[in-house]
Write an enzyme that holds these catalytic residues in place. Structure first.
Site, mmCIF file in Angstrom:
data_model
loop_
_atom_site.group_PDB
_atom_site.id
_atom_site.type_symbol
_atom_site.label_atom_id
_atom_site.label_comp_id
_atom_site.label_asym_id
_atom_site.label_seq_id
_atom_site.Cartn_x
_atom_site.Cartn_y
_atom_site.Cartn_z
ATOM 1 N N HIS A 264 0.838 -1.201 0.000
ATOM 2 C CA HIS A 264 0.000 0.000 0.000
ATOM 3 C C HIS A 264 0.882 1.265 0.000
ATOM 4 O O HIS A 264 0.760 2.121 -0.881
ATOM 5 C CB HIS A 264 -0.908 -0.016 1.235
ATOM 6 N N GLU A 265 1.769 1.326 0.973
ATOM 7 C CA GLU A 265 2.634 2.510 1.063
ATOM 8 C C GLU A 265 3.541 2.602 -0.170
ATOM 9 O O GLU A 265 3.839 3.687 -0.661
ATOM 10 C CB GLU A 265 3.466 2.485 2.347
ATOM 11 N N HIS A 268 1.787 4.445 -2.847
ATOM 12 C CA HIS A 268 1.879 5.901 -2.635
ATOM 13 C C HIS A 268 3.257 6.404 -3.070
ATOM 14 O O HIS A 268 3.389 7.451 -3.706
ATOM 15 C CB HIS A 268 1.713 6.239 -1.147
ATOM 16 N N GLU A 294 -4.699 7.707 -2.944
ATOM 17 C CA GLU A 294 -5.169 6.450 -2.371
ATOM 18 C C GLU A 294 -5.444 5.425 -3.479
ATOM 19 O O GLU A 294 -5.272 4.225 -3.273
ATOM 20 C CB GLU A 294 -6.414 6.727 -1.530
HETATM 21 ZN ZN ZN Z 1 -3.030 5.246 1.878
#
Ligand code: ZN
Length: 499
Positions: A264-265, A268, A294
């Site tokens: 997830h990170e 980003h 996101e």
């Molecule tokens: Zn996030």
């Protein structure tokens, strides 16, 4: 007086250097700082943020805003220059619309709010949090009036996180989800869930870290321009060009928080690392919105990280680091990581139910800001909505209305970005599949770069050059719709659950 864009950019870059210093301190305060250093460092942050605020609202900034918005001059600017001017103008006007002493009082209130919220949550005692939340909501309503809006007071708050997106836009998506997602979710609840006990076990930290590094490498995260560290509440932070850092946390009994959290990170971080060099240090040199940001993290975490294609290639790496999986088939593993279970806690929610947690928060916030409910009524309202949408009931406020930090920090209007992120992600991913016909085969073979390049070309490099709405239109050729998300969810989970 004649002004040059070069001076405008120099000024913007000066502000950005202050922000860069603040980001580095923020990273340090959330990862490495010794407890005794916190107090003084908070004062350093206060000083730097006052300096950045003063620069962004100074008479000099006012001159830039006035000059470059003169119709003749504004029209003569190229696309990138014009966008930079527009973003600075918007920021300037937003900051100027609120008296400086109010901003300061509000930020003191919010830092107090966070520590009171922590206590209230620990004791599961909403009454303790209620008075300060009432004050925060009053401020936010007043700010919304000062910012201005066309239709709904909530629009003014939403705009900070999701520019040009209105309450109506959010409601559109939500109506679609209520109609299609809720019945589908109920079908899943009735079906037999895959066995996910294989995900319990003992996973030592250094091996988990190794796995996180391996997956980031596979994702083409650039370790020469970033690093991975441990923290309590994981985040990604762009400190400046060439320095985009990721954090994760390790649960010794469960691989999922660190593994999927890292993906997830990492999503980003790929966004931040992919912003074109020409935009760095300017107003355009950031993500298009919280929701678009996101969408990039969700794509990597879910659409890739929880896909069969990805595990076809990555499973041997997992088995090498955690040999206990050598007798588990990749198919069983794939199903286990995709179990759907209603949860009371948003951050533990699966792909199917996650958006419903946001629906609850949006409906509560929007009613609060528009005076249709009172802060005192929140626990009851919250619990009834959880029951309505998820079919379960919180047994206390800590696992109900007190679970998220956002309100205590004065952030209302933020939650919809999480949901929009999932919706954008599905629409972007459907487009990528059309434009890269063998995408699944590429992922299965370990080639994640082709997709990353697609993201970079279509989304990352532009930074904040486009508002989310325009970006979605540009990339996918149509306005945002929940349809792609529903198609993705239905196809994937019908197969897993045999329904
Ligand atoms: Zn996030």
């Amino acid at each position: 007086m004649l002004m040059e864009m070069k001076d405008f950019y120099d000024y913007a870059r000066e502000i950005s250097k202050l922000r860069s210093a603040m980001s580095l301190i923020a990273w340090d305060m959330r990862t490495k700082i010794p407890p005794k250093g916190v107090k003084d460092r908070s004062e350093v942050v206060g000083k730097l943020s006052r300096m950045a605020f003063e620069m962004a609202t100074s008479p000099k900034a006012a001159e830039f805003v006035e000059y470059f918005n003169r119709p003749k001059i504004h029209d003569s600017l190229n696309e990138v220059d014009r966008r930079n001017v527009d973003l600075m103008t918007k920021y300037y006007r937003r900051q100027k619309s609120i008296p400086a002493d109010k901003i300061e009082k509000f930020s003191i209130l919010c830092s107090k709010g966070e520590s009171i919220w922590q206590e209230a949550r620990r004791e599961s005692n909403f009454a303790k949090f209620q008075p300060i939340l009432e004050e925060i909501v009053e401020y936010l309503k007043e700010f919304a009036e000062l910012y201005g809006y066309e239709e709904n007071r909530y629009d003014a708050l939403l705009d900070e996180y999701e520019p040009s997106t209105t309450t109506k836009d959010v409601k559109n998506v939500i109506d679609g989800l209520k109609k299609d997602l809720v019945p589908f979710m109920q079908k899943i609840y009735k079906a037999k869930a895959p066995d996910d006990r294989i995900l319990n076990g003992n996973f030592d930290k250094s091996s988990q870290e190794k796995l996180s590094v391996e997956v980031l490498k596979a994702m083409t995260y650039d370790f020469e321009g970033g690093r991975l560290d441990e923290t309590a509440h994981p985040f990604t932070i762009g400190i400046g060009p060439g320095d985009v850092r990721i954090t994760t946390k390790y649960d010794p009994r469960d691989l999922r928080p660190s593994f999927f959290g890292t993906m997830h990170e990492g999503g980003h971080a790929l966004y931040e690392q992919g912003i074109a060099e020409e935009h760095q240090g300017t107003m355009v040199g950031m993500g298009a919105s919280m929701g678009i940001h996101e969408s990039q993290s969700r794509t990597w975490e879910n659409m890739i990280g929880r896909s069969r294609a990805f595990w076809n290639f990555f499973y041997p790496t997992l088995v090498k680091i955690f040999p206990q999986y050598k007798d588990v088939s990749v198919e069983d593993f794939y199903k286990a990581i995709n179990v759907v279970k209603p949860s009371l806690i948003r951050i533990e929610a699966d792909e199917v139910t996650y958006n419903l947690h946001i629906v609850i928060r949006f409906e509560v916030e929007e009613a609060l800001i528009n005076d249709r409910v009172k802060v005192a009524d929140l626990p009851e309202l919250w619990n009834s909505k959880v029951k309505e949408y998820l079919g379960i009931e919180p047994s206390n406020d800590a696992e109900g209305v007190l679970q998220d930090v956002h309100w205590s920090g004065g952030q209302m209007g933020y939650f919809p970005s999480y949901m929009l992120g999932n919706i954008y992600a599905a629409q972007f991913f459907a487009t990528a599949k059309k434009e890269i016909p063998n995408l699944e085969a590429l992922i299965s073979s370990g080639d994640l770069k082709t997709f990353r390049e697609w993201q970079r070309e279509k989304i990352h490099r532009h930074g904040a050059l486009y508002d989310p709405k325009d970006l979605v239109m540009k990339v996918t050729g149509q306005p945002l719709t929940h349809k792609y998300f529903m198609d993705y969810i239905t196809e994937k989970f019908s197969e897993i659950y045999g329904i």
